[in-house]
Design a protein around this motif. Structure first.
Motif, PDB file in Angstrom:
ATOM      1  N   LYS A  27      -0.306 -20.860 -38.299  1.00  0.00           N
ATOM      2  CA  LYS A  27      -0.994 -21.766 -39.216  1.00  0.00           C
ATOM      3  C   LYS A  27      -0.001 -22.195 -40.286  1.00  0.00           C
ATOM      4  CE  LYS A  27      -5.233 -22.358 -41.833  1.00  0.00           C
ATOM      5  NZ  LYS A  27      -6.472 -21.738 -42.279  1.00  0.00           N
ATOM      6  N   ILE A  28       0.234 -23.494 -40.361  1.00  0.00           N
ATOM      7  CA  ILE A  28       1.241 -24.049 -41.267  1.00  0.00           C
ATOM      8  C   ILE A  28       0.573 -24.982 -42.255  1.00  0.00           C
ATOM      9  CG2 ILE A  28       3.307 -25.497 -41.412  1.00  0.00           C
ATOM     10  CD1 ILE A  28       4.039 -24.506 -38.610  1.00  0.00           C
ATOM     11  N   GLY A  29       1.020 -24.919 -43.500  1.00  0.00           N
ATOM     12  CA  GLY A  29       0.553 -25.822 -44.539  1.00  0.00           C
ATOM     13  C   GLY A  29       1.743 -26.421 -45.260  1.00  0.00           C
ATOM     14  N   ALA A  30       1.492 -27.513 -45.960  1.00  0.00           N
ATOM     15  CA  ALA A  30       2.560 -28.174 -46.713  1.00  0.00           C
ATOM     16  C   ALA A  30       2.025 -28.589 -48.074  1.00  0.00           C
ATOM     17  CB  ALA A  30       3.070 -29.384 -45.958  1.00  0.00           C
ATOM     18  N   VAL A  31       2.870 -28.449 -49.084  1.00  0.00           N
ATOM     19  CA  VAL A  31       2.499 -28.788 -50.456  1.00  0.00           C
ATOM     20  C   VAL A  31       3.544 -29.732 -51.028  1.00  0.00           C
ATOM     21  CG1 VAL A  31       2.091 -27.862 -52.766  1.00  0.00           C
ATOM     22  CG2 VAL A  31       1.417 -26.528 -50.780  1.00  0.00           C
ATOM     23  N   ASN A  32       3.096 -30.818 -51.643  1.00  0.00           N
ATOM     24  CA  ASN A  32       3.980 -31.765 -52.309  1.00  0.00           C
ATOM     25  C   ASN A  32       4.021 -31.389 -53.796  1.00  0.00           C
ATOM     26  OD1 ASN A  32       5.200 -33.952 -53.548  1.00  0.00           O
ATOM     27  ND2 ASN A  32       4.254 -35.444 -52.181  1.00  0.00           N
ATOM     28  N   VAL A  33       5.005 -30.595 -54.163  1.00  0.00           N
ATOM     29  CA  VAL A  33       5.110 -30.078 -55.528  1.00  0.00           C
ATOM     30  C   VAL A  33       5.326 -31.210 -56.528  1.00  0.00           C
ATOM     31  CG1 VAL A  33       6.438 -28.565 -57.054  1.00  0.00           C
ATOM     32  CG2 VAL A  33       5.940 -27.838 -54.722  1.00  0.00           C
ATOM     33  N   GLU A  34       6.137 -32.193 -56.167  1.00  0.00           N
ATOM     34  CA  GLU A  34       6.387 -33.326 -57.072  1.00  0.00           C
ATOM     35  C   GLU A  34       5.095 -34.044 -57.419  1.00  0.00           C
ATOM     36  OE1 GLU A  34       9.496 -36.005 -55.905  1.00  0.00           O
ATOM     37  OE2 GLU A  34      10.755 -34.357 -55.240  1.00  0.00           O
ATOM     38  N   LYS A  35       4.241 -34.242 -56.428  1.00  0.00           N
ATOM     39  CA  LYS A  35       2.958 -34.907 -56.668  1.00  0.00           C
ATOM     40  C   LYS A  35       2.113 -34.080 -57.631  1.00  0.00           C
ATOM     41  CE  LYS A  35      -1.219 -36.536 -54.366  1.00  0.00           C
ATOM     42  NZ  LYS A  35      -1.953 -36.670 -53.099  1.00  0.00           N
ATOM     43  N   GLU A 136      -2.774 -16.417 -48.563  1.00  0.00           N
ATOM     44  CA  GLU A 136      -3.375 -15.149 -48.163  1.00  0.00           C
ATOM     45  C   GLU A 136      -4.853 -15.315 -47.814  1.00  0.00           C
ATOM     46  OE1 GLU A 136      -2.441 -12.596 -51.461  1.00  0.00           O
ATOM     47  OE2 GLU A 136      -0.329 -12.445 -50.879  1.00  0.00           O
ATOM     48  N   ALA A 137      -5.569 -16.086 -48.615  1.00  0.00           N
ATOM     49  CA  ALA A 137      -7.005 -16.260 -48.382  1.00  0.00           C
ATOM     50  C   ALA A 137      -7.284 -17.035 -47.095  1.00  0.00           C
ATOM     51  CB  ALA A 137      -7.642 -16.975 -49.570  1.00  0.00           C
ATOM     52  N   ASP A 138      -6.490 -18.062 -46.825  1.00  0.00           N
ATOM     53  CA  ASP A 138      -6.720 -18.904 -45.650  1.00  0.00           C
ATOM     54  C   ASP A 138      -5.856 -18.498 -44.456  1.00  0.00           C
ATOM     55  OD1 ASP A 138      -8.477 -20.228 -47.274  1.00  0.00           O
ATOM     56  OD2 ASP A 138      -7.258 -22.035 -47.508  1.00  0.00           O
ATOM     57  N   LYS A 139      -5.111 -17.403 -44.617  1.00  0.00           N
ATOM     58  CA  LYS A 139      -4.290 -16.824 -43.543  1.00  0.00           C
ATOM     59  C   LYS A 139      -3.251 -17.797 -42.984  1.00  0.00           C
ATOM     60  CE  LYS A 139      -7.698 -13.357 -42.323  1.00  0.00           C
ATOM     61  NZ  LYS A 139      -7.696 -12.850 -43.631  1.00  0.00           N
ATOM     62  N   TYR A 140      -2.484 -18.409 -43.893  1.00  0.00           N
ATOM     63  CA  TYR A 140      -1.378 -19.268 -43.481  1.00  0.00           C
ATOM     64  C   TYR A 140      -0.182 -18.391 -43.135  1.00  0.00           C
ATOM     65  CZ  TYR A 140      -3.520 -23.658 -44.908  1.00  0.00           C
ATOM     66  OH  TYR A 140      -4.330 -24.750 -44.989  1.00  0.00           O
ATOM     67  N   ASP A 141       0.554 -18.790 -42.096  1.00  0.00           N
ATOM     68  CA  ASP A 141       1.783 -18.100 -41.727  1.00  0.00           C
ATOM     69  C   ASP A 141       2.978 -18.686 -42.465  1.00  0.00           C
ATOM     70  OD1 ASP A 141       0.698 -16.328 -39.693  1.00  0.00           O
ATOM     71  OD2 ASP A 141       0.324 -18.170 -38.563  1.00  0.00           O
ATOM     72  N   LEU A 142       2.880 -19.976 -42.772  1.00  0.00           N
ATOM     73  CA  LEU A 142       3.996 -20.674 -43.400  1.00  0.00           C
ATOM     74  C   LEU A 142       3.459 -21.823 -44.241  1.00  0.00           C
ATOM     75  CD1 LEU A 142       7.121 -21.274 -43.553  1.00  0.00           C
ATOM     76  CD2 LEU A 142       6.761 -22.777 -41.579  1.00  0.00           C
ATOM     77  N   ILE A 143       3.951 -21.914 -45.480  1.00  0.00           N
ATOM     78  CA  ILE A 143       3.654 -23.075 -46.328  1.00  0.00           C
ATOM     79  C   ILE A 143       4.992 -23.581 -46.835  1.00  0.00           C
ATOM     80  CG2 ILE A 143       2.572 -23.906 -48.445  1.00  0.00           C
ATOM     81  CD1 ILE A 143       0.356 -21.895 -48.034  1.00  0.00           C
ATOM     82  N   VAL A 144       5.260 -24.859 -46.584  1.00  0.00           N
ATOM     83  CA  VAL A 144       6.515 -25.472 -47.013  1.00  0.00           C
ATOM     84  C   VAL A 144       6.248 -26.401 -48.187  1.00  0.00           C
ATOM     85  CG1 VAL A 144       7.606 -25.300 -44.736  1.00  0.00           C
ATOM     86  CG2 VAL A 144       6.312 -27.336 -45.322  1.00  0.00           C
ATOM     87  N   SER A 145       7.285 -26.580 -48.995  1.00  0.00           N
ATOM     88  CA  SER A 145       7.115 -27.452 -50.160  1.00  0.00           C
ATOM     89  C   SER A 145       7.941 -28.727 -50.066  1.00  0.00           C
ATOM     90  CB  SER A 145       7.475 -26.701 -51.444  1.00  0.00           C
ATOM     91  OG  SER A 145       8.840 -26.352 -51.435  1.00  0.00           O
ATOM     92  N   GLU A 146       8.862 -28.800 -49.140  1.00  0.00           N
ATOM     93  CA  GLU A 146       9.657 -30.010 -48.977  1.00  0.00           C
ATOM     94  C   GLU A 146       9.750 -30.350 -47.504  1.00  0.00           C
ATOM     95  OE1 GLU A 146      13.424 -30.280 -50.903  1.00  0.00           O
ATOM     96  OE2 GLU A 146      12.745 -29.096 -52.598  1.00  0.00           O
TER      97      GLU A 146
END
Length: 168
Positions: A27-35, A136-146
């Motif tokens: 499970k992968i997620g991505a976050v746009n920190v600049e936004k 941790e709550a949504d059980k992501y394996d990887l979250i990237v920021s860029e």
């Protein structure tokens, strides 16, 4: 040589077959920190607080700069008709005023940048805690920021931003 190529093909084939199975469980997620730093209410509140804190000094510096420019213009008009000694003294005085103004502007900018970096660091630390909690709550394996591209299916920026803005 033929045996080596056959073995390499077998290993690559096995890797390609197992890769989709592994990818389905990840499970992968991505976050746009600049936004988030640009659009979140938390970041906007930090910017507004800094603006309020430094606005008086900034107005004073602008007033000093305007006064200095007026003095320069006046000197340029009156300078040619002044006696040599008076003109030299006035040039020296204007040079000292310019150095003082530049020093005050530089000090102001350094202090503003320092405070902005401190405030943004606090927001980023809070942001990192929230991303970790969501992971941790949504059980992501990887979250990237860029990333060059983020599929909206894995983009959790809005969720992180709303959690950040609602956190105390």
């Amino acid at each position: 040589m033929l045996a080596r190529n056959s073995l390499l093909s077998l290993v690559l084939g096995a890797a390609l077959i197992t890769t989709p199975a592994i990818a389905q469980d990840t499970k992968i997620g991505a976050v746009n920190v600049e936004k988030i730093l640009r659009e979140s209410n938390t970041a906007k509140a930090v910017s507004a607080k800094l603006e309020q804190e430094f606005s008086k000094r900034e107005r004073e510096l602008r007033g000093s700069a305007d006064t200095f420019r007026s003095a320069i213009e006046k000197f340029e008009k009156e300078g040619p008709t002044m006696p040599e000694g008076q003109r030299t003294a006035r040039q020296r005085q204007l040079s000292e005023q310019e150095r003082d103004l530049q020093r005050r502007q530089r000090d102001f900018q350094e202090e503003l940048n320092l405070r902005r970096n401190e405030a943004l660091q606090q927001v980023i630390e809070k942001l990192n805690r929230i991303v970790r909690q969501i992971a941790e709550a949504d059980k992501y394996d990887l979250i990237v920021s860029e990333a060059y591209y983020i599929n909206p299916r894995v983009d959790i920026t809005d969720k992180v931003m709303s959690t950040l803005d609602s956190a105390k």
